[in-house]
Design a protein around this motif. Structure first.
Motif, PDB file in Angstrom:
ATOM      1  N   VAL A 134      -9.727   0.826 -10.373  1.00 31.34           N
ATOM      2  CA  VAL A 134      -9.665   2.001 -10.211  1.00 31.34           C
ATOM      3  C   VAL A 134     -10.772   2.339  -9.079  1.00 31.34           C
ATOM      4  CG1 VAL A 134      -9.596   4.593 -10.727  1.00 31.34           C
ATOM      5  CG2 VAL A 134      -9.165   2.901 -12.501  1.00 31.34           C
ATOM      6  N   GLY A 135     -10.241   3.068  -7.919  1.00 26.18           N
ATOM      7  CA  GLY A 135     -11.320   3.301  -6.912  1.00 26.18           C
ATOM      8  C   GLY A 135     -12.489   3.908  -7.078  1.00 26.18           C
ATOM      9  N   PHE A 136     -13.577   3.347  -7.810  1.00 22.79           N
ATOM     10  CA  PHE A 136     -15.031   4.048  -7.969  1.00 22.79           C
ATOM     11  C   PHE A 136     -15.864   3.196  -7.186  1.00 22.79           C
ATOM     12  CE2 PHE A 136     -12.811   6.109 -11.556  1.00 22.79           C
ATOM     13  CZ  PHE A 136     -13.275   7.328 -11.360  1.00 22.79           C
ATOM     14  N   ASN A 137     -15.749   3.166  -5.801  1.00 20.90           N
ATOM     15  CA  ASN A 137     -16.493   2.316  -4.741  1.00 20.90           C
ATOM     16  C   ASN A 137     -18.015   2.654  -4.693  1.00 20.90           C
ATOM     17  OD1 ASN A 137     -13.942   4.236  -3.485  1.00 20.90           O
ATOM     18  ND2 ASN A 137     -16.019   5.022  -2.501  1.00 20.90           N
ATOM     19  N   TYR A 138     -18.423   4.122  -5.229  1.00 21.05           N
ATOM     20  CA  TYR A 138     -19.752   4.219  -5.158  1.00 21.05           C
ATOM     21  C   TYR A 138     -20.687   3.221  -6.031  1.00 21.05           C
ATOM     22  CZ  TYR A 138     -18.260   8.139  -2.317  1.00 21.05           C
ATOM     23  OH  TYR A 138     -17.540   8.849  -1.472  1.00 21.05           O
ATOM     24  N   LEU A 139     -20.010   3.007  -7.085  1.00 24.13           N
ATOM     25  CA  LEU A 139     -20.752   2.023  -7.806  1.00 24.13           C
ATOM     26  C   LEU A 139     -21.077   0.446  -7.283  1.00 24.13           C
ATOM     27  CD1 LEU A 139     -18.598   2.694 -11.259  1.00 24.13           C
ATOM     28  CD2 LEU A 139     -20.604   3.696 -10.514  1.00 24.13           C
TER      29      LEU A 139
ATOM     30  N   ALA B 157       3.701   2.105   2.528  1.00 22.97           N
ATOM     31  CA  ALA B 157       4.913   3.104   2.249  1.00 22.97           C
ATOM     32  C   ALA B 157       4.166   4.534   2.323  1.00 22.97           C
ATOM     33  CB  ALA B 157       5.379   3.183   0.838  1.00 22.97           C
ATOM     34  N   ASP B 158       4.947   5.702   2.981  1.00 24.09           N
ATOM     35  CA  ASP B 158       4.652   6.813   3.101  1.00 24.09           C
ATOM     36  C   ASP B 158       5.674   7.817   2.796  1.00 24.09           C
ATOM     37  OD1 ASP B 158       3.017   9.367   3.583  1.00 24.09           O
ATOM     38  OD2 ASP B 158       1.387   7.975   4.064  1.00 24.09           O
ATOM     39  N   VAL B 159       5.552   9.161   2.947  1.00 24.09           N
ATOM     40  CA  VAL B 159       6.640  10.068   2.801  1.00 24.09           C
ATOM     41  C   VAL B 159       7.801   9.719   3.460  1.00 24.09           C
ATOM     42  CG1 VAL B 159       5.261  11.763   1.569  1.00 24.09           C
ATOM     43  CG2 VAL B 159       5.366  11.648   4.168  1.00 24.09           C
TER      44      VAL B 159
ATOM     45  N   ALA C 244      -1.063  13.505  -8.773  1.00 23.24           N
ATOM     46  CA  ALA C 244       0.108  13.755  -9.480  1.00 23.24           C
ATOM     47  C   ALA C 244       1.198  12.461  -9.535  1.00 23.24           C
ATOM     48  CB  ALA C 244       0.734  14.965  -8.939  1.00 23.24           C
ATOM     49  N   LEU C 245       0.972  11.704  -8.494  1.00 24.37           N
ATOM     50  CA  LEU C 245       1.992  10.658  -8.318  1.00 24.37           C
ATOM     51  C   LEU C 245       1.506   9.280  -8.947  1.00 24.37           C
ATOM     52  CD1 LEU C 245       2.837  11.357  -4.604  1.00 24.37           C
ATOM     53  CD2 LEU C 245       4.211  11.915  -6.805  1.00 24.37           C
ATOM     54  N   HIS C 246       0.131   9.204  -9.455  1.00 25.97           N
ATOM     55  CA  HIS C 246      -0.667   8.044  -9.814  1.00 25.97           C
ATOM     56  C   HIS C 246       0.193   7.345 -10.844  1.00 25.97           C
ATOM     57  CE1 HIS C 246      -4.860   8.854  -7.936  1.00 25.97           C
ATOM     58  NE2 HIS C 246      -3.758   8.820  -6.945  1.00 25.97           N
ATOM     59  N   ARG C 247       0.588   8.169 -12.068  1.00 26.24           N
ATOM     60  CA  ARG C 247       1.087   7.737 -13.061  1.00 26.24           C
ATOM     61  C   ARG C 247       2.582   7.194 -13.030  1.00 26.24           C
ATOM     62  NH1 ARG C 247       2.227   9.572 -19.208  1.00 26.24           N
ATOM     63  NH2 ARG C 247       4.393   8.844 -19.358  1.00 26.24           N
TER      64      ARG C 247
ATOM     65  N   GLU D 198      -6.351   4.540  -6.804  1.00 30.46           N
ATOM     66  CA  GLU D 198      -7.641   5.635  -6.472  1.00 30.46           C
ATOM     67  C   GLU D 198      -7.598   6.458  -7.657  1.00 30.46           C
ATOM     68  OE1 GLU D 198     -10.235   6.230  -4.844  1.00 30.46           O
ATOM     69  OE2 GLU D 198      -9.828   4.598  -3.492  1.00 30.46           O
ATOM     70  N   LYS D 199      -8.965   6.944  -7.718  1.00 33.02           N
ATOM     71  CA  LYS D 199      -9.517   7.910  -8.682  1.00 33.02           C
ATOM     72  C   LYS D 199      -9.110   9.257  -8.427  1.00 33.02           C
ATOM     73  CE  LYS D 199     -11.578  10.476  -7.258  1.00 33.02           C
ATOM     74  NZ  LYS D 199     -11.774  11.612  -6.039  1.00 33.02           N
ATOM     75  N   PRO D 200      -8.906  10.270  -9.443  1.00 31.65           N
ATOM     76  CA  PRO D 200      -9.048  10.165 -10.737  1.00 31.65           C
ATOM     77  C   PRO D 200      -7.792   9.220 -11.173  1.00 31.65           C
ATOM     78  CG  PRO D 200      -8.465  12.282 -10.264  1.00 31.65           C
ATOM     79  CD  PRO D 200      -8.762  11.610  -8.771  1.00 31.65           C
ATOM     80  N   LEU D 201      -7.888   8.533 -11.989  1.00 30.61           N
ATOM     81  CA  LEU D 201      -6.497   7.832 -12.389  1.00 30.61           C
ATOM     82  C   LEU D 201      -5.503   8.363 -12.712  1.00 30.61           C
ATOM     83  CD1 LEU D 201      -5.361   4.998 -13.187  1.00 30.61           C
ATOM     84  CD2 LEU D 201      -6.514   5.011 -15.356  1.00 30.61           C
TER      85      LEU D 201
ATOM     86  N   LEU E  93       0.877  -1.120  -0.070  1.00 25.65           N
ATOM     87  CA  LEU E  93      -0.107   0.029  -0.021  1.00 25.65           C
ATOM     88  C   LEU E  93       0.919   1.379  -0.140  1.00 25.65           C
ATOM     89  CD1 LEU E  93      -2.709   1.379   0.434  1.00 25.65           C
ATOM     90  CD2 LEU E  93      -2.208   1.293   2.886  1.00 25.65           C
ATOM     91  N   ILE E  94       0.454   1.978  -0.757  1.00 29.27           N
ATOM     92  CA  ILE E  94       1.346   3.289  -0.947  1.00 29.27           C
ATOM     93  C   ILE E  94       0.190   4.686  -0.479  1.00 29.27           C
ATOM     94  CG2 ILE E  94       2.637   5.025  -2.196  1.00 29.27           C
ATOM     95  CD1 ILE E  94       3.426   2.753  -4.526  1.00 29.27           C
ATOM     96  N   GLY E  95       0.471   5.277   0.609  1.00 33.45           N
ATOM     97  CA  GLY E  95      -0.226   6.342   1.166  1.00 33.45           C
ATOM     98  C   GLY E  95      -1.030   5.864   2.166  1.00 33.45           C
ATOM     99  N   THR E  96      -1.097   6.741   3.079  1.00 35.84           N
ATOM    100  CA  THR E  96      -1.749   6.054   4.520  1.00 35.84           C
ATOM    101  C   THR E  96      -2.872   7.216   4.990  1.00 35.84           C
ATOM    102  OG1 THR E  96      -0.140   6.715   6.028  1.00 35.84           O
ATOM    103  CG2 THR E  96       0.104   4.770   4.987  1.00 35.84           C
ATOM    104  N   GLY E  97      -3.380   7.938   4.060  1.00 37.75           N
ATOM    105  CA  GLY E  97      -4.184   9.031   4.419  1.00 37.75           C
ATOM    106  C   GLY E  97      -5.812   8.491   4.527  1.00 37.75           C
ATOM    107  N   PHE E  98      -6.450   9.210   4.361  1.00 40.63           N
ATOM    108  CA  PHE E  98      -8.039   8.982   4.137  1.00 40.63           C
ATOM    109  C   PHE E  98      -8.175   7.470   3.244  1.00 40.63           C
ATOM    110  CE2 PHE E  98     -12.384  10.379   2.063  1.00 40.63           C
ATOM    111  CZ  PHE E  98     -13.171   9.600   2.481  1.00 40.63           C
ATOM    112  N   MET E  99      -7.825   7.513   2.233  1.00 41.29           N
ATOM    113  CA  MET E  99      -8.050   6.351   1.413  1.00 41.29           C
ATOM    114  C   MET E  99      -6.977   5.175   1.681  1.00 41.29           C
ATOM    115  SD  MET E  99     -10.544   6.088  -0.672  1.00 41.29           S
ATOM    116  CE  MET E  99     -11.339   6.982   0.438  1.00 41.29           C
TER     117      MET E  99
END
Ligand code: NAD
Length: 373
Positions: free
Chosen positions: A131-136, A44-46, A86-89, A105-108, A11-17
């Motif tokens: 991609v994280g479009f969980n509402y669907l 991983a995080d910063v 900005a880091l997704h790509r 996560e979205k947006p891709l 997992l990369i990023g440990t905030g809300f998502m």
């Protein structure tokens, strides 16, 4: 019973998502009969400190202050990206090049060109993406789609969609990654969800007429100064659907008082559907076949008949929660990785949403209707 193969998550990023995904992995493993045994392998995080803290809180075995460590680790099977847009790509392309499945996560990506590169790379490498479009993943949306497809409300004539929240309402709120001129703004951040829902229910949008407005023109930069904001606080679009319906959609992150208005209203020849994410265990159905004097919107409450609600709870009306939608998303993705089903919402689908967002922005700048390519 044969033992399940272990699937190691990085997992990369440990905030809300990051937290929501962790809940999702934990409950998906308990609620569904997953094809894998999931292992929360490395986070991983910063910084090492932030990553170590998250590892302890979330239950990951290892941690790193550098996301590239996860890419280089041959033991990790899935890279899960919940870092800023900005880091997704860069992260996704590195993970794909290392032969890993990628959940992002979205947006891709900030731009459709980036999203295209990501989709093409994943398809070429043959890795599975999500991609994280969980509402669907809400069973009540599935029900709405089934009702439309069955013809119960007749041909759909008009659609109204909105995703409104108020987390950017305060001009004193700082400039964030969501204000990044490349790919930020309300239409990309939350309009992307509204667009995904509109197409999930009614099929492809064929043309748009956008109107995107910046209301708060500068925000604190965190260093005592301010930074100009160029992205939309409110984005609206008139829509034409290939299926013949017309509609409108609004993305608004300064909607004072609104916390999660991911809503839609659908009007057909002989019935209608109304939904609000703020009460997302309910769907309201109107039928003009009801006898005169008894007509009105009927509230359908989520229950075990609405698959996979019953996996979480045997009793109707007891309600699913936001994190449960992530568990459903993850279960579908795990089946796709195992080859048991299609990818529920892969990078190609994420690219499509990104193209819609960009066409709405372009239409707003041009002040004219644009067809979707
Ligand atoms: P956040 O700010 O709460 O969390 C981002 C995390 O990424 C932080 O822990 C941050 O320290 C970390 N990070 C930043 N740079 C990093 C780097 N170089 N290496 C490793 N970690 C790094 O943000 P968030 O609200 O969780 O949003 C993250 C993503 O999730 C965004 O793409 C956003 O659009 C998306 N999101 C999706 C939903 C949804 O419902 N699907 C909801 C909110 C956010």
């Amino acid at each position: 019973m044969p033992e399940k193969k272990q699937l190691n998550i990085g997992l990369i990023g440990t905030g809300f998502m990051g937290k929501t995904h962790t809940f999702g992995f934990a409950s998906a493993a308990k609620v569904f009969d997953l094809p894998f045994c999931l292992c929360l392998h490395t986070v991983a995080d910063v910084s090492d400190e932030a990553a170590a803290q998250a590892a302890a809180a979330f239950g990951f075995r290892h941690w790193s202050g550098d996301w590239r460590t996860l890419i280089a680790d041959p033991d990790i099977d899935v890279i899960d990206i919940t870092a800023p847009n900005a880091l997704h790509r860069e992260m996704a392309l590195a993970a794909i090049a290392a032969g890993k499945h990628v959940y992002c996560e979205k947006p891709l990506a900030p731009l459709a060109a980036d999203a295209l590169a990501m989709a093409e790379a994943a398809e070429k490498a043959g890795v599975r993406t999500q991609v994280g479009f969980n509402y669907l993943c809400n069973p009540m949306l599935k029900l709405a789609r089934e009702i439309i497809a069955s013809g119960e409300i007749g041909a759909v004539r008009t659609y109204r969609g909105v995703h409104a929240e108020d987390y950017m309402r305060d001009p004193a709120g700082p400039f964030t990654f969501r204000h990044d001129p490349a790919g930020g703004g309300a239409m990309a951040d939350i309009g992307s969800h509204a667009l995904a829902t509109a197409e999930y229910l009614l099929g492809p949008v064929s043309a748009v007429m956008g109107d995107c407005v910046t209301v708060i023109a500068e925000r604190p930069d965190g260093r005592g100064g301010t930074r100009p904001v160029a992205v939309d606080d409110v984005g609206r679009a008139f829509l034409r659907f290939a299926g013949g319906a017309s509609g409108s959609l609004e993305a608004n992150w300064i909607a004072t008082g609104r916390k999660m208005q991911h809503d839609f209203e659908i009007y057909g020849e002989k019935g209608a559907l109304v939904f609000s994410q703020e009460r997302f265990n309910e769907l309201h159905l109107y039928s003009s076949d009801d006898p005169p004097g008894r007509q009105g919107f009927r509230r359908i409450e989520a229950g075990p008949q609405h698959v996979p609600y019953g996996r979480f709870c045997v009793a109707p009306g007891h309600q699913l929660g936001f994190n449960d939608l992530k568990a459903i998303e993850i279960a579908g993705y795990m089946d796709a990785i195992a080859g048991l089903g299609p990818e529920p919402f892969n990078f190609r689908a994420g690219l499509r949403i990104q193209q819609l967002v960009e066409t709405i922005h372009a239409s707003s700048r041009a002040r004219s209707w644009l067809d979707i390519g």
